[in-house]
Design a protein around this motif. Sequence first.
Motif, short mmCIF file in Angstrom:
data_model
loop_
_atom_site.label_atom_id
_atom_site.label_comp_id
_atom_site.label_asym_id
_atom_site.label_seq_id
_atom_site.Cartn_x
_atom_site.Cartn_y
_atom_site.Cartn_z
N ASP A 18 -19.97 -89.06 97.28
CA ASP A 18 -20.14 -90.63 97.53
C ASP A 18 -18.98 -91.48 96.95
N TYR A 19 -18.22 -91.04 95.77
CA TYR A 19 -17.50 -92.27 94.97
C TYR A 19 -16.16 -92.20 95.48
N HIS A 20 -15.75 -91.45 96.47
CA HIS A 20 -14.45 -91.49 97.25
C HIS A 20 -13.25 -91.42 96.09
N SER A 21 -13.59 -90.58 95.09
CA SER A 21 -12.50 -90.37 94.04
C SER A 21 -12.73 -88.91 93.39
N PHE A 22 -12.07 -88.41 92.79
CA PHE A 22 -12.14 -87.14 92.03
C PHE A 22 -12.38 -87.54 90.56
N TRP A 23 -13.55 -86.69 90.08
CA TRP A 23 -13.91 -86.88 88.66
C TRP A 23 -14.42 -85.36 88.28
N ALA A 24 -14.00 -85.25 86.93
CA ALA A 24 -14.45 -84.01 86.21
C ALA A 24 -15.09 -84.71 84.95
N ASN A 25 -16.38 -84.38 84.86
CA ASN A 25 -17.22 -85.04 83.68
C ASN A 25 -18.16 -83.93 82.94
N HIS A 26 -18.13 -84.32 81.60
CA HIS A 26 -19.13 -83.61 80.86
C HIS A 26 -20.57 -84.44 80.81
N LEU A 27 -21.70 -83.88 81.07
CA LEU A 27 -23.04 -84.09 81.14
C LEU A 27 -23.47 -83.87 79.65
N HIS A 28 -23.93 -84.87 79.13
CA HIS A 28 -24.63 -84.76 77.67
C HIS A 28 -26.10 -84.89 77.60
N ALA A 46 -24.23 -79.89 80.82
CA ALA A 46 -23.91 -79.21 82.23
C ALA A 46 -22.40 -79.76 82.47
N VAL A 47 -21.68 -79.31 83.43
CA VAL A 47 -20.29 -80.24 83.86
C VAL A 47 -20.69 -80.93 85.23
N GLU A 48 -19.98 -82.01 85.68
CA GLU A 48 -20.22 -82.25 86.86
C GLU A 48 -18.79 -82.68 87.37
N LEU A 49 -18.70 -82.15 88.84
CA LEU A 49 -17.49 -82.38 89.41
C LEU A 49 -17.80 -83.12 90.75
N VAL A 50 -17.05 -84.05 90.96
CA VAL A 50 -16.98 -85.00 92.07
C VAL A 50 -15.68 -84.88 93.06
N TYR A 71 -10.01 -88.50 86.38
CA TYR A 71 -10.72 -89.47 87.45
C TYR A 71 -9.27 -89.83 88.32
N ASP A 72 -9.36 -89.94 89.40
CA ASP A 72 -8.13 -90.34 90.52
C ASP A 72 -8.80 -90.86 91.65
N SER A 73 -8.61 -92.07 92.19
CA SER A 73 -9.25 -92.43 93.20
C SER A 73 -8.25 -92.74 94.38
N ARG A 74 -7.05 -92.41 94.05
CA ARG A 74 -5.85 -92.63 95.00
C ARG A 74 -5.63 -91.63 96.09
N GLN A 75 -6.41 -90.34 95.85
CA GLN A 75 -6.16 -89.42 97.00
C GLN A 75 -7.35 -89.25 97.83
N ARG A 76 -7.15 -88.68 98.85
CA ARG A 76 -8.22 -88.11 99.73
C ARG A 76 -8.19 -86.73 99.97
N GLY A 77 -9.30 -85.95 100.09
CA GLY A 77 -9.17 -84.68 100.16
C GLY A 77 -10.86 -84.06 99.74
N TYR A 78 -10.86 -82.89 98.94
CA TYR A 78 -11.93 -82.04 98.77
C TYR A 78 -11.90 -81.36 97.83
#
Length: 526
Positions: free
Chosen positions: A421-431, A443-447, A474-481
């Motif tokens: 959904d967010y059109h950007s790469f994220w790597a997050n810790h979920l507390h 958990a961890v979250e990968l976007v 976080y980086d929203s400048r790239q397209r990909g997967y």
Amino acid sequence: MSHAPISRRQTLRVLAGLAATPWLLRHGRALAGVDYPFTLGVASGDPTSDGFVIWTRLATLPLYPGNEQRLPATVPLAWEVAEDPGFRRPVRRGQSSALRLNGHAVHVELNGLRPGREYWYRFIALGETSASGRAMTLPPATASPDSLHLVAASCAHWERGYFSAYRHMAEERPDLVLLLGDYIYEYSLPSDSADRVRRYGAPEATDLAGYRYRYALHHSDPDLQALHAVAPCLATWDDHEVQDDYSGPFSKDPALARRAFLQRRAAAYQAFLENLPLRRPARDSNGAPRIYRRLRYGDLASIPILDGRQYRSRQPCYVAPHFGKGHVEAASCADLRDPRRTLLGFEQERWLYDGLRRADSRWQLIAQDLLVAPLRVPPAEAGGEARYWTDNWDGFQAARERLLENLQHSRVANPVVLSGDYHSFWANHLHRVAEDPDSPRVAVELVGTSITSNGPSYEAIQKVLPANPQVRFYDSRQRGYLSLRLQRQALDVRMQAISDRADPHASVATLRRFAVADGDPSLHDA
């Protein structure tokens, strides 16, 4: 009967790519002699340990809304499955029908196959043979596979670029493909959009013909065809399969009557189910399709696939001028923390949490459509309020607390949330307490970023990251997967970025790499 020659197939793909141009929409019958029926490719999905779904949709060129009228109301069709790509060792053959009633889409649900192996499949109709596809059955539930290779994608706006990312996903030859929403976009860009690369060539989809056309156009793309032909997919939806920012039975347009919107939503859901290789879903008490489901990959991984749109409460903070649209809202809005509100629907919540408590797999890969980690926009001035984006889990904070509480109390092993959904790469810790980085990590979250769609402002979000230590990257400048390689002791994560969405031959490179170790809900640089 034999396969169409490569040169002819390439020609058909070129023609299909042109099918949305206004000239071809006005003068489409100039290509009426092109009668090859498999212009939309083949696909497989929803595998089990003894089978999978195989899919195709008959459509002759040119593509335009209502084009299924050019084919008979019922088209007899044959299919075959083999243990080898040359079909010298066939294991199943059968007959089906492509019905105009279903947009000439065909779903064959196979079972009784051997577990944990590759198969190849193809279709035959109107004197022609489709391209072949590769599918796989899952390991038995009691098996202990060593590894699982997945790729995950979302947000493919046809007009904003080519689908090169899909081609690179296909070249990885994954075991499974996760499609996390916004497979199509319901709207078209204005004619003067500077970043429009190609055209939908049709008005916004609001009825079944309009949605079917957009799926057909996407399926005509050779890179998407390559991805679907190489591995089975697991798909869920987000909002653009229906309408931007819709929430449950509520349109983002307050002037649209509830009944009219539900009719539109039903048409959109029908088109989604027709055009993706899903099993026939159960129906809930209101007759709506239940697409949340769970896949088990031996004892290595359980993959719950969630529906984050159909059962949601109304968009939070429903006030002018936003009403049903996602927007940034002050923390004082009572809706944000109201426990009576839900993002998944209470029935789906119970299903998910019961499954977590019973899960015995080494890893839990929770596939869903929206950013879970909080993104707090701090006050701009002393005494001001923090703000949140309302269309994702930040708009349903009590529901998120229930999710995090269940991840902790269930003691489920190695939960990893995979989001789109967010059109950007994220790597997050979920507390355990979403905005308290001193509370336990659960958990961890990968976007994954988008296939083509524009990302949010890189600079604006970078400015608020100091107030959000749960965000590791976080980086929203790239397209990909996302490319994910799961082993028993670790998950390897590669954020794969293409060079240029406007280049049909775009290259790919790894933007960032992370590792998650068994028993440790933390992200580590790899």
